[in-house]
Each structure stands twice: as C-alpha cells, then as structure tokens.
Design a protein around this motif. Structure first.
Motif, mmCIF file in Angstrom:
data_model
loop_
_atom_site.group_PDB
_atom_site.id
_atom_site.type_symbol
_atom_site.label_atom_id
_atom_site.label_comp_id
_atom_site.label_asym_id
_atom_site.label_seq_id
_atom_site.Cartn_x
_atom_site.Cartn_y
_atom_site.Cartn_z
ATOM 1 N N GLU A 260 0.835 -1.205 0.000
ATOM 2 C CA GLU A 260 0.000 0.000 0.000
ATOM 3 C C GLU A 260 0.871 1.256 0.000
ATOM 4 O OE1 GLU A 260 -2.719 -0.144 3.285
ATOM 5 O OE2 GLU A 260 -3.610 -2.011 2.596
ATOM 6 N N LYS A 261 1.917 1.245 0.818
ATOM 7 C CA LYS A 261 2.815 2.398 0.879
ATOM 8 C C LYS A 261 3.517 2.602 -0.458
ATOM 9 C CE LYS A 261 3.901 2.350 5.820
ATOM 10 N NZ LYS A 261 4.982 2.188 6.809
ATOM 11 N N THR A 262 3.954 1.518 -1.057
ATOM 12 C CA THR A 262 4.638 1.602 -2.348
ATOM 13 C C THR A 262 3.699 2.164 -3.411
ATOM 14 O OG1 THR A 262 6.002 -0.301 -1.757
ATOM 15 C CG2 THR A 262 5.905 0.285 -4.085
ATOM 16 N N ALA A 263 2.451 1.715 -3.415
ATOM 17 C CA ALA A 263 1.474 2.214 -4.391
ATOM 18 C C ALA A 263 1.218 3.705 -4.178
ATOM 19 C CB ALA A 263 0.177 1.426 -4.280
ATOM 20 N N ALA A 264 1.120 4.135 -2.924
ATOM 21 C CA ALA A 264 0.886 5.547 -2.628
ATOM 22 C C ALA A 264 2.059 6.401 -3.101
ATOM 23 C CB ALA A 264 0.649 5.745 -1.137
ATOM 24 N N LYS A 265 3.285 5.914 -2.847
ATOM 25 C CA LYS A 265 4.472 6.651 -3.288
ATOM 26 C C LYS A 265 4.530 6.726 -4.814
ATOM 27 C CE LYS A 265 7.555 5.714 0.611
ATOM 28 N NZ LYS A 265 8.796 5.047 1.044
ATOM 29 N N THR A 266 4.191 5.629 -5.463
ATOM 30 C CA THR A 266 4.200 5.600 -6.928
ATOM 31 C C THR A 266 3.189 6.592 -7.492
ATOM 32 O OG1 THR A 266 4.812 3.264 -6.846
ATOM 33 C CG2 THR A 266 3.969 4.093 -8.937
ATOM 34 N N ASP A 267 1.999 6.628 -6.910
ATOM 35 C CA ASP A 267 0.975 7.576 -7.359
ATOM 36 C C ASP A 267 1.444 9.017 -7.173
ATOM 37 O OD1 ASP A 267 -0.698 5.517 -8.067
ATOM 38 O OD2 ASP A 267 -1.920 5.619 -6.232
ATOM 39 N N LYS A 268 2.077 9.280 -6.043
ATOM 40 C CA LYS A 268 2.559 10.628 -5.764
ATOM 41 C C LYS A 268 3.633 11.035 -6.772
ATOM 42 C CE LYS A 268 4.388 13.472 -2.020
ATOM 43 N NZ LYS A 268 4.843 13.503 -0.628
ATOM 44 N N LYS A 269 4.548 10.106 -7.063
ATOM 45 C CA LYS A 269 5.612 10.402 -8.027
ATOM 46 C C LYS A 269 5.034 10.641 -9.421
ATOM 47 C CE LYS A 269 9.484 8.136 -5.743
ATOM 48 N NZ LYS A 269 10.492 7.068 -5.803
ATOM 49 N N LEU A 270 4.042 9.839 -9.807
ATOM 50 C CA LEU A 270 3.410 10.030 -11.117
ATOM 51 C C LEU A 270 2.718 11.389 -11.189
ATOM 52 C CD1 LEU A 270 1.888 6.513 -11.874
ATOM 53 C CD2 LEU A 270 3.714 7.660 -13.119
ATOM 54 N N SER A 271 2.070 11.772 -10.109
ATOM 55 C CA SER A 271 1.393 13.063 -10.063
ATOM 56 C C SER A 271 2.395 14.207 -10.217
ATOM 57 C CB SER A 271 0.629 13.200 -8.749
ATOM 58 O OG SER A 271 0.086 14.476 -8.621
ATOM 59 N N GLN A 272 3.513 14.109 -9.509
ATOM 60 C CA GLN A 272 4.543 15.137 -9.612
ATOM 61 C C GLN A 272 5.139 15.175 -11.019
ATOM 62 O OE1 GLN A 272 7.222 14.072 -6.447
ATOM 63 N NE2 GLN A 272 6.037 15.177 -4.882
ATOM 64 N N LYS B 230 2.737 16.946 -13.324
ATOM 65 C CA LYS B 230 2.775 18.392 -13.111
ATOM 66 C C LYS B 230 3.984 19.012 -13.796
ATOM 67 C CE LYS B 230 0.169 18.737 -8.813
ATOM 68 N NZ LYS B 230 0.198 19.110 -7.394
ATOM 69 N N LYS B 231 5.125 18.338 -13.701
ATOM 70 C CA LYS B 231 6.335 18.852 -14.344
ATOM 71 C C LYS B 231 6.178 18.865 -15.861
ATOM 72 C CE LYS B 231 9.635 17.593 -10.749
ATOM 73 N NZ LYS B 231 10.763 16.728 -10.367
ATOM 74 N N GLU B 232 5.590 17.800 -16.412
ATOM 75 C CA GLU B 232 5.388 17.739 -17.862
ATOM 76 C C GLU B 232 4.438 18.840 -18.324
ATOM 77 O OE1 GLU B 232 4.074 13.811 -18.854
ATOM 78 O OE2 GLU B 232 5.986 12.883 -18.341
ATOM 79 N N LEU B 233 3.380 19.079 -17.555
ATOM 80 C CA LEU B 233 2.444 20.145 -17.905
ATOM 81 C C LEU B 233 3.112 21.514 -17.810
ATOM 82 C CD1 LEU B 233 -0.843 18.915 -16.193
ATOM 83 C CD2 LEU B 233 -0.347 18.998 -18.632
#
Length: 134
Positions: A13-25, A28-31
């Motif tokens: 669960e922690k790994t999935a949350a971190k992965t989601d956060k990294k994808l979100s960041q 944002k950088k790509e946008l």
C-alpha cells in the motif's frame, strides 16, 4: 513472535501511494514544460465565475428611478410591495428596466433583488404575486 502479528500488505500500500505521488509530480512537471500547469487555476476561476453568476444579490437601495408602465403588486405573505420593470422616456430615448424592487412598508426601505435567469426588460406588463404552497 512479533512477526506473526504483523499484517501483510502494508508495504504494498505504501509503495502504491508513493508511486501515485511520483506520477502526479511527474505529470505536473510535464504540464509545466508544456505551459499547461495553470489549468487547475483556470478551472478554479471558471468555477468561481459560474458560482457568482448563480448568486442572488439582495441589497438596500434608494428609491427606484422615475419610470412608468411597471408592475406593482402587494406581497401575499409579507408587509411588502413588489415593483418590477417599467420604462422611462427622456424625450429622445426610451429606457426599459428588468429590476426587481421590494418596498418594506413597516421599515420604509427599498431592496433591490438581482437574480440570474430573470426575464428581459419589460414594460406595460402584468404580474400576480401568489403565496408559496408549503
């Protein structure tokens, strides 16, 4: 003994949350690189404008301007008079109104009600005030 009581799956669960956060960041950088990082701000501004357009504004004002051919009805439940619309001719141009005024007889004050979706300006019309069915 401590390992037997440990719940399985917490690490995943922690790994999935971190992965989601990294994808979100990363998104944002790509946008930001594309110049589209302010989309959230633009959407928020549009939502705020839409909220303001739906807002009913009631404020105490001086008596309405001179006009004729307006509707003037007694409020069926309150000690108020309702004035709507009308026209004014200054000798060269005719002005039509779609303003809604309430006159409180007890306090002797005028209130202007601005609501979205009201009718267009009109004069020489008829109006009837009915009590709301409760």
């Amino acid at each position: 003994m401590g390992k037997k009581d440990k719940k399985k799956g917490k690490g995943a669960e922690k790994t999935a949350a971190k992965t989601d956060k990294k994808l979100s960041q990363k998104m944002k950088k790509e946008l930001a690189v594309k110049g589209e990082d302010e989309i959230e701000k633009i959407v928020a501004q549009i939502e705020e404008e839409e909220r303001k357009q739906k807002e009913v504004i009631v404020k105490i004002v001086p008596p309405p301007s001179c006009r004729s051919n307006f509707s003037f009805s007694a409020h069926p439940e309150k000690d108020e008079l309702i004035l709507f619309g009308g026209e004014y001719f200054n000798g060269q141009k005719t002005f039509l109104y779609n303003e809604l005024f309430l006159y409180n007889v007890g306090r002797g004050e005028w209130t202007l009600v601005k609501a979205p979706g009201g009718p267009p300006p009109r004069c020489s019309h008829q109006a009837v005030a009915l009590a709301a069915n409760k």
